[in-house]
Design an enzyme around this catalytic site. Structure first.
Site, PDB file in Angstrom:
ATOM      1  N   LEU A  44      23.562  -7.484  46.222  1.00  0.00           N
ATOM      2  CA  LEU A  44      22.581  -6.631  46.897  1.00  0.00           C
ATOM      3  C   LEU A  44      21.146  -7.001  46.557  1.00  0.00           C
ATOM      4  CD1 LEU A  44      22.673  -2.873  47.530  1.00  0.00           C
ATOM      5  CD2 LEU A  44      20.800  -3.714  46.085  1.00  0.00           C
ATOM      6  N   ASP A  47      14.112  -3.988  46.578  1.00  0.00           N
ATOM      7  CA  ASP A  47      12.657  -4.124  46.699  1.00  0.00           C
ATOM      8  C   ASP A  47      12.099  -5.535  46.482  1.00  0.00           C
ATOM      9  OD1 ASP A  47      13.359  -1.486  46.317  1.00  0.00           O
ATOM     10  OD2 ASP A  47      12.093  -1.179  44.565  1.00  0.00           O
ATOM     11  N   ASP A 168       7.932   1.310  38.537  1.00  0.00           N
ATOM     12  CA  ASP A 168       7.382   0.422  39.561  1.00  0.00           C
ATOM     13  C   ASP A 168       5.877   0.180  39.395  1.00  0.00           C
ATOM     14  OD1 ASP A 168       9.992   0.866  40.423  1.00  0.00           O
ATOM     15  OD2 ASP A 168       9.407   2.218  42.031  1.00  0.00           O
ATOM     16  N   GLU A 223       8.059   6.371  44.947  1.00  0.00           N
ATOM     17  CA  GLU A 223       8.449   5.072  44.409  1.00  0.00           C
ATOM     18  C   GLU A 223       7.480   3.989  44.884  1.00  0.00           C
ATOM     19  OE1 GLU A 223      12.724   4.899  45.650  1.00  0.00           O
ATOM     20  OE2 GLU A 223      13.117   5.163  43.513  1.00  0.00           O
TER      21      GLU A 223
END
Ligand code: FRU
Length: 487
Positions: A44, A47, A168, A223
């Site tokens: 997978l 981002d 992040d 996020e």
């Protein structure tokens, strides 16, 4: 369910190299693999991370779980490019094998310091009781292609007043050389926001506080924040979670958008800005990140996928791709997003290039992987439509109503399986100006649509048969159409 906790947190190094090779081969030959998008070799992708330009090369990393189409132990996978079109596979660069990132090297950003690519990312750790411990870690890219972590973490804890959903970091520098980072956070009262830290050397960080916006209660978590300045404006991108649908807006499980306003006057934390705007009105778009190109352009790449949604390709043990890079500008107080100009290099054969009048169902060509450009649109009725990846049983439909200026995309018949059907199978937007141009990029299992030269953009995944290739126009209208094979 085979995806037990143990299976999700199994490191790639536990897998025999020949087994990993076999997984790669299975994925490589599976259906719906992209032709010109960044996609994972196995497992997978989520981002985009660490997007930065240095010394003739763009570096773009992505969140990667190698062993299946699920969210598990995250690595950073590294790609490089000279032109934002052709990408070189550099392999896994950041390995989650230290105590602070034992359960994942989560998202973060890139920056250049001392003539080297540096990154700052979130270390995700779970303790024996499965409680999350979050830290922010700085590192740099070594010449052997691996990230060297500067441990212990630069920001070892979450400050008072916030939960462990704190991640992040996006690093940027002001004109005087002071470093800042902006981090996505959840307050103790379970609302979302961002916070800012300051540093003289990008290694030692001081907490400044929360960025003050007009949105004090807007979802439960923000996020992947990104702050940059463009044309004298300050722009905050972020991906809020927990926003309810509102008319045609906020239709996906999670959103992604921006505030545009006055440039920040840090360390003052007030942000004076306009209302939240979504970046993409399509089905599959999240967690975008930007960087500045060699020539000063601001370039954005997003994840063409969403958390917690399954896709028909999952059964082949891979999931998702990054979007094409988009060039950002500001026009009429809004962001405009155009495909980067370098992408014309993808054009192979010209399959169609004519001014035509559409009548009932004109098939202009058959193509699977292509770019369609429409200019000089002239409508002699209220609407027109066209379908792509069409055959007797499948089609993805694009429809424009000139009276309301509403543009709609319908993927309800886009293939035998349609992702996220419970979130609806169509998306629409109302254009500010009459539709005049359209550019559409189609890969084996995706589309990216740019309306009115970047006024509105929509991305989506579709899973048609390879043999569904019709491009069919209908309605009383005429336009110039150019079609390029990109396969
Ligand atoms: C967004 C996100 C980030 C996090 C990463 C983990 O999709 O949840 O907040 O850092 O993915 O893979």
């Amino acid at each position: 369910n085979q995806w037990t906790r143990e299976a999700r947190y199994r490191p790639l190094s536990d897998v025999d190299p020949s087994v990993y090779q076999a997984m790669k081969e299975e994925v490589r030959t599976s259906p719906w693999r992209f032709s010109y998008h960044i996609q994972p070799p196995t497992g997978l992708l989520n981002d985009p991370n660490g997007f930065v330009y240095h010394d003739g090369l763009y570096h773009l990393f992505y969140q990667w779980f190698p062993l299946g189409p699920v969210h598990g132990l995250k690595y950073w996978y590294h790609m490089t490019s000279k032109d934002l079109v052709h990408w070189f596979d550099e392999g896994a660069a950041l390995i989650p094998n230290n105590d602070p990132d034992s359960h994942g090297a989560y998202s973060g950003s890139g920056f250049i310091k001392d003539d080297q690519v540096h990154i700052m990312y979130t270390g995700n750790k779970r303790d024996a009781d499965w409680n999350r411990h979050t830290s922010q870690i700085v590192g740099h890219l070594r010449s052997d292609g691996r990230i060297e972590k500067h441990l212990p973490p630069a920001i070892p804890n979450v400050p008072e007043g916030y939960t462990e959903h704190f991640r992040d970091p996006k690093v940027f520098q002001d004109a005087s050389g002071i470093w800042y980072c902006i981090i996505g956070a959840q307050r103790s009262d379970l609302t979302g926001c961002t916070v800012i830290y300051q540093s003289q050397d990008a290694e030692h960080w001081t907490f400044l506080g929360e960025l003050q916006t007009n949105y004090s209660t807007f979802g439960y978590m923000w996020e992947c924040p990104d702050y940059f300045e463009l044309d004298g404006k300050g722009i905050l991108l972020f991906s809020p979670q927990g926003i309810e649908p509102d008319g045609p807006n906020y239709q996906n499980i999670f959103q992604s958008g921006y505030f545009i306003g006055e440039p920040l006057a840090l360390p003052d934390l007030t942000f004076t800005h306009e209302s939240f705007q979504e970046l993409d009105f399509g089905f599959d778009f999240y967690a975008p990140q930007t960087t500045e190109a060699a020539d000063g352009r601001r370039i954005l790449v997003g994840w063409m996928g969403l958390p917690d949604i399954s896709y028909p390709s999952d059964i082949y043990n891979w999931a998702h791709a990054l979007t094409l890079p988009r060039e950002l500008t500001i026009e009429q107080g809004r962001l405009r997003q155009r495909p980067v100009r370098e992408l014309t290099q993808l054009r192979k054969e010209t399959l169609f290039d004519e001014t035509i009048l559409f009548e009932q169902d004109v098939t202009i060509a058959e193509a699977e992987i292509f770019e369609l450009v429409m200019t000089d649109l002239k409508l002699s009725s209220d609407s027109f439509r066209f379908s792509i990846r069409q055959d007797a049983t499948e089609e993805t439909v694009f429809h424009y109503d000139a009276v309301s200026r509403q543009f709609t995309i319908d993927r309800s018949r886009s293939g035998a399986e349609v992702p996220a059907e419970s979130f609806g199978t169509s998306r629409s937007t109302i254009l500010a100006k009459d539709l005049h141009t359209l550019r559409l990029f189609v890969d084996r299992s995706s589309f990216e649509l740019f309306l009115n030269d970047g006024e509105a953009v929509a991305s989506g995944r579709i899973f048609p048969k390879t043999s569904s290739r019709g491009i069919v126009f209908s309605g009383e209208a005429g336009a110039h159409l150019s079609l390029y094979d990109l396969s």
